[in-house]
Design an enzyme around this catalytic site. Structure first.
Site, PDB file in Angstrom:
ATOM      1  N   LYS A   1     -21.585   4.391  18.434  1.00  0.00           N
ATOM      2  CA  LYS A   1     -21.151   3.699  19.658  1.00  0.00           C
ATOM      3  C   LYS A   1     -20.968   2.209  19.397  1.00  0.00           C
ATOM      4  O   LYS A   1     -19.953   1.624  19.771  1.00  0.00           O
ATOM      5  CB  LYS A   1     -22.202   3.906  20.757  1.00  0.00           C
ATOM      6  CG  LYS A   1     -22.014   2.989  21.953  1.00  0.00           C
ATOM      7  CD  LYS A   1     -23.047   3.224  23.025  1.00  0.00           C
ATOM      8  CE  LYS A   1     -24.290   2.388  22.939  1.00  0.00           C
ATOM      9  NZ  LYS A   1     -24.105   0.946  23.229  1.00  0.00           N
ATOM     10  N   ASN A   2     -21.960   1.600  18.748  1.00  0.00           N
ATOM     11  CA  ASN A   2     -21.917   0.141  18.607  1.00  0.00           C
ATOM     12  C   ASN A   2     -20.906  -0.340  17.565  1.00  0.00           C
ATOM     13  O   ASN A   2     -20.681  -1.539  17.430  1.00  0.00           O
ATOM     14  CB  ASN A   2     -23.312  -0.405  18.265  1.00  0.00           C
ATOM     15  CG  ASN A   2     -24.228  -0.366  19.473  1.00  0.00           C
ATOM     16  OD1 ASN A   2     -23.793  -0.045  20.584  1.00  0.00           O
ATOM     17  ND2 ASN A   2     -25.499  -0.673  19.262  1.00  0.00           N
TER      18      ASN A   2
ATOM     19  N   ARG B   1     -22.176  -4.081  29.119  1.00  0.00           N
ATOM     20  CA  ARG B   1     -22.161  -5.496  28.717  1.00  0.00           C
ATOM     21  C   ARG B   1     -21.205  -5.752  27.554  1.00  0.00           C
ATOM     22  O   ARG B   1     -20.650  -6.828  27.421  1.00  0.00           O
ATOM     23  CB  ARG B   1     -23.558  -5.928  28.267  1.00  0.00           C
ATOM     24  CG  ARG B   1     -24.621  -5.829  29.276  1.00  0.00           C
ATOM     25  CD  ARG B   1     -25.891  -6.413  28.735  1.00  0.00           C
ATOM     26  NE  ARG B   1     -25.861  -7.870  28.765  1.00  0.00           N
ATOM     27  CZ  ARG B   1     -25.517  -8.658  27.783  1.00  0.00           C
ATOM     28  NH1 ARG B   1     -25.178  -8.159  26.628  1.00  0.00           N
ATOM     29  NH2 ARG B   1     -25.513  -9.954  27.922  1.00  0.00           N
TER      30      ARG B   1
ATOM     31  N   CYS C   1     -29.528  -7.027  32.833  1.00  0.00           N
ATOM     32  CA  CYS C   1     -29.518  -5.579  32.678  1.00  0.00           C
ATOM     33  C   CYS C   1     -30.955  -5.134  32.573  1.00  0.00           C
ATOM     34  O   CYS C   1     -31.859  -5.961  32.534  1.00  0.00           O
ATOM     35  CB  CYS C   1     -28.701  -5.161  31.463  1.00  0.00           C
ATOM     36  SG  CYS C   1     -29.515  -5.539  29.935  1.00  0.00           S
TER      37      CYS C   1
ATOM     38  N   ARG D   1     -30.279 -11.113  28.704  1.00  0.00           N
ATOM     39  CA  ARG D   1     -29.163 -10.946  27.769  1.00  0.00           C
ATOM     40  C   ARG D   1     -27.970 -11.856  28.065  1.00  0.00           C
ATOM     41  O   ARG D   1     -26.898 -11.392  28.454  1.00  0.00           O
ATOM     42  CB  ARG D   1     -28.699  -9.487  27.725  1.00  0.00           C
ATOM     43  CG  ARG D   1     -29.774  -8.574  27.235  1.00  0.00           C
ATOM     44  CD  ARG D   1     -29.315  -7.149  27.190  1.00  0.00           C
ATOM     45  NE  ARG D   1     -28.598  -6.797  25.972  1.00  0.00           N
ATOM     46  CZ  ARG D   1     -28.125  -5.599  25.731  1.00  0.00           C
ATOM     47  NH1 ARG D   1     -28.259  -4.639  26.592  1.00  0.00           N
ATOM     48  NH2 ARG D   1     -27.492  -5.341  24.609  1.00  0.00           N
TER      49      ARG D   1
ATOM     50  N   ASP E   1     -33.236  -0.519  19.131  1.00  0.00           N
ATOM     51  CA  ASP E   1     -32.674   0.663  19.791  1.00  0.00           C
ATOM     52  C   ASP E   1     -33.428   1.955  19.448  1.00  0.00           C
ATOM     53  O   ASP E   1     -33.107   3.018  19.981  1.00  0.00           O
ATOM     54  CB  ASP E   1     -31.185   0.823  19.434  1.00  0.00           C
ATOM     55  CG  ASP E   1     -30.318  -0.213  20.149  1.00  0.00           C
ATOM     56  OD1 ASP E   1     -30.821  -0.910  21.047  1.00  0.00           O
ATOM     57  OD2 ASP E   1     -29.125  -0.320  19.804  1.00  0.00           O
TER      58      ASP E   1
ATOM     59  N   ARG F   1     -24.074   7.427  28.163  1.00  0.00           N
ATOM     60  CA  ARG F   1     -23.437   6.213  27.652  1.00  0.00           C
ATOM     61  C   ARG F   1     -23.439   6.205  26.123  1.00  0.00           C
ATOM     62  O   ARG F   1     -22.546   5.614  25.512  1.00  0.00           O
ATOM     63  CB  ARG F   1     -24.204   4.968  28.126  1.00  0.00           C
ATOM     64  CG  ARG F   1     -23.979   4.624  29.577  1.00  0.00           C
ATOM     65  CD  ARG F   1     -24.562   3.255  29.880  1.00  0.00           C
ATOM     66  NE  ARG F   1     -24.250   2.353  28.784  1.00  0.00           N
ATOM     67  CZ  ARG F   1     -25.045   1.383  28.345  1.00  0.00           C
ATOM     68  NH1 ARG F   1     -26.206   1.178  28.912  1.00  0.00           N
ATOM     69  NH2 ARG F   1     -24.692   0.607  27.348  1.00  0.00           N
TER      70      ARG F   1
HETATM   71  C1  UD1 Z   1     -26.328  -5.259  20.388  1.00  0.00           C
HETATM   72  C2  UD1 Z   1     -26.253  -3.766  20.566  1.00  0.00           C
HETATM   73  C3  UD1 Z   1     -27.522  -3.241  21.215  1.00  0.00           C
HETATM   74  C4  UD1 Z   1     -28.747  -3.682  20.421  1.00  0.00           C
HETATM   75  C5  UD1 Z   1     -28.717  -5.192  20.192  1.00  0.00           C
HETATM   76  C6  UD1 Z   1     -29.821  -5.663  19.264  1.00  0.00           C
HETATM   77  C7  UD1 Z   1     -23.883  -3.380  20.821  1.00  0.00           C
HETATM   78  C8  UD1 Z   1     -22.762  -2.993  21.715  1.00  0.00           C
HETATM   79  N1  UD1 Z   1     -25.092  -3.453  21.386  1.00  0.00           N
HETATM   80  O1  UD1 Z   1     -26.423  -5.848  21.691  1.00  0.00           O
HETATM   81  O2  UD1 Z   1     -27.460  -1.814  21.234  1.00  0.00           O
HETATM   82  O3  UD1 Z   1     -29.913  -3.358  21.148  1.00  0.00           O
HETATM   83  O4  UD1 Z   1     -27.466  -5.589  19.605  1.00  0.00           O
HETATM   84  O5  UD1 Z   1     -29.756  -5.005  18.052  1.00  0.00           O
HETATM   85  O6  UD1 Z   1     -23.704  -3.567  19.631  1.00  0.00           O
HETATM   86  N2  UD1 Z   1     -28.798 -13.622  22.875  1.00  0.00           N
HETATM   87  C9  UD1 Z   1     -28.738 -14.839  23.528  1.00  0.00           C
HETATM   88  N3  UD1 Z   1     -27.506 -15.376  23.791  1.00  0.00           N
HETATM   89  C10 UD1 Z   1     -26.342 -14.745  23.420  1.00  0.00           C
HETATM   90  C11 UD1 Z   1     -26.408 -13.512  22.747  1.00  0.00           C
HETATM   91  C12 UD1 Z   1     -27.668 -12.973  22.488  1.00  0.00           C
HETATM   92  O7  UD1 Z   1     -29.764 -15.422  23.874  1.00  0.00           O
HETATM   93  O8  UD1 Z   1     -25.259 -15.288  23.680  1.00  0.00           O
HETATM   94  C13 UD1 Z   1     -30.118 -13.016  22.580  1.00  0.00           C
HETATM   95  C14 UD1 Z   1     -30.344 -11.697  23.348  1.00  0.00           C
HETATM   96  O9  UD1 Z   1     -30.843 -11.917  24.645  1.00  0.00           O
HETATM   97  C15 UD1 Z   1     -31.337 -11.009  22.440  1.00  0.00           C
HETATM   98  C16 UD1 Z   1     -30.880 -11.432  21.026  1.00  0.00           C
HETATM   99  O10 UD1 Z   1     -30.118 -12.623  21.222  1.00  0.00           O
HETATM  100  O11 UD1 Z   1     -32.625 -11.502  22.659  1.00  0.00           O
HETATM  101  C17 UD1 Z   1     -30.041 -10.430  20.278  1.00  0.00           C
HETATM  102  O12 UD1 Z   1     -29.039  -9.927  21.150  1.00  0.00           O
HETATM  103  P1  UD1 Z   1     -27.635  -9.408  20.616  1.00  0.00           P
HETATM  104  O13 UD1 Z   1     -27.716  -9.094  19.167  1.00  0.00           O
HETATM  105  O14 UD1 Z   1     -26.578 -10.333  21.076  1.00  0.00           O
HETATM  106  O15 UD1 Z   1     -27.475  -8.046  21.437  1.00  0.00           O
HETATM  107  P2  UD1 Z   1     -26.124  -7.394  21.870  1.00  0.00           P
HETATM  108  O16 UD1 Z   1     -25.053  -7.812  20.932  1.00  0.00           O
HETATM  109  O17 UD1 Z   1     -25.910  -7.597  23.333  1.00  0.00           O
END
Ligand code: UD1
Length: 419
Positions: free
Chosen positions: A22-23, A93, A117, A122, A306, A398
């Protein structure tokens, strides 16, 4: 709304085939917007989230055709709309992944802010700050980010505070078409990012540093469509592996990539599972007693957040103490209350959960709260004595392709019924 009814206590035997990740599918589908022409994506999993992003692509004017099972032909010739609306973004998201490609190719985008969420706030501030550094003008208005740039984006030096997976992907896609060199430091290293880099390279992008935390992208003026295969879903793989640990039995997991699960395999061996690795297969044997293990979630190649909820369900079945530390998301223990309803003894203290193994769980009516929390309830239900009913399973849909069907083929007694 459907629910899952599981009669627990049946060991799992047989073979299960893993679907595309998925990711990885989500960013690769978004990347099709970067240039005109027909892209082919293979091994696309049939999930609620992939259907959502395909709907989003169609809302921009993409023609998306499923030409065989798991194979999609996608083409965006003329854009008809620049807005990713709230109704789609709120359900997923990762819709924010369209921001980088839209800005890079068309110089304009309006994307709803995802909001909170179930697993935490996030934010997407890393994505936005990086795009600003690349010359995008951003305004936050009425819950939307409105972005534009004059001409091409410009290469920039970007350093993430924390490695963000979708942040890294968004900036890679934006940088592929930018003028000059973009360097992303403290980039995420998840295998799904490698899959995106392979697709972007096949499209003509010039990217160095694949697999490391420093990526360098020398932007090009145009890209061409590509034919790309999506990698196997390592979280789905891990979920079946943990499930056989919980239910007992012996299964062969096919069409997976064990090299993408280094931390999980080490921890599961320490927990007492017998695991044989092939190139694209895993043979897993689960039996009791299980050893308790501690885990701390970390960016790849550390232990994936995850899979945290599923391992917690497994740890309730030991006779010892297990400490689970969640470092990625601040509110990712929603499954604890539901596991307690099944007899688990778990204390939460901030970002740590202490699981006192209770030797076994009993079936109960529980509610799915987010995608991976739901998977942990399935793991618990497979191991529990009696019947477990899991409501709100749209969360599972999902991210898991045909979960009930695949588990049934392994000998689980599991039914999907209307509530
Ligand atoms: C992706 C995965 C999700 C997984 C996560 C962590 C997808 C579609 N989803 O989510 O399944 O659980 O990686 O491995 O690939 N953060 C900020 N600001 C930002 C972006 C992130 O503070 O602009 C923080 C987040 O709150 C979190 C950390 O950084 O604490 C990592 O998040 P991130 O790797 O961005 O998660 P996703 O990409 O949303």
């Amino acid at each position: 709304m459907d629910k899952l009814v599981i009669e627990g206590g049946k060991p799992l035997y047989g073979e299960v085939s893993i679907s595309g990740a998925k990711n990885a599918a989500l960013p690769l589908l978004a990347a099709t917007m970067l240039c005109p022409g027909q892209h082919i994506l293979r091994n696309v999993p049939d999930l609620r989230d992939t259907r959502t992003i395909i709907k989003l692509l169609e809302s921009f004017g993409s023609e998306c055709r499923r030409i065989a099972r798991g194979v999609w032909q996608i083409e965006l010739t003329d854009i008809t709309n620049f807005e990713a609306a709230y109704d789609l973004v709120k359900t997923m998201r990762a819709s924010v992944l369209v921001l980088g490609p839209l800005l890079a190719r068309f110089g304009v985008a309006r994307v709803s802010l995802p909001g909170g969420c179930a697993i935490g706030a996030r934010p997407i501030d890393f994505h936005l700050q990086a795009l600003q550094k690349m010359g995008a003008e951003l305004i936050l208005r009425e819950g939307y980010v409105e972005a534009k740039c004059h001409g091409r984006l410009s290469g920039a030096d970007i350093c993430f505070d924390i490695p963000s997976v979708t942040g890294t992907e968004n900036i890679l896609m934006a940088a592929a078409l930018a003028r000059g060199v973009t360097v992303i430091k403290n980039a995420a290293r998840e295998p799904e990012i490698g899959n995106l880099i392979d697709m972007l390279r096949a499209m003509g992008a010039d990217i160095k540093g694949r697999g490391t935390d420093i990526l360098s992208v020398n932007g090009v003026a145009e890209l061409q469509p590509a034919d790309t295969k999506i990698i196997p879903d390592r979280i789905e793989t891990g979920t079946y592996l943990i499930a056989v640990g919980a239910a007992g039995g012996e299964i062969i997991i096919k069409d997976c990539n064990p090299a993408h699960l280094p931390a999980l395999l080490e921890k599961m061996r320490a927990a007492g599972l017998v695991i044989e690795e092939g190139k694209n297969t895993l043979k897993v044997c689960g039996s009791r007693p299980l050893n308790s293990i501690d885990i701390k979630t970390m960016p790849y190649p550390g232990f994936p957040t995850d899979l945290q909820a599923q391992v917690m369900a497994l740890m309730t079945l030991t006779d010892g103490l297990s400490v689970i530390n969640e470092t990625i998301f601040e509110n990712r223990f929603m499954h604890v209350a539901e596991l307690r309803r099944m007899g688990a003894n778990i204390k939460v203290d901030g970002r740590s959960a202490i699981v006192k193994g209770c030797g076994g769980l009993t079936g109960a009516r529980v509610m799915a709260t987010d995608l991976r929390a739901s998977a942990s309830l399935v793991v618990a239900g497979l191991a529990a004595r009696g019947v477990t009913e899991i409501s709100r399973i749209y969360h599972l849909e999902r991210g898991y392709d045909n979960l009930a069907g695949k588990l049934t083929a392994l000998g689980a007694v599991i039914r999907q019924v209307k509530e």
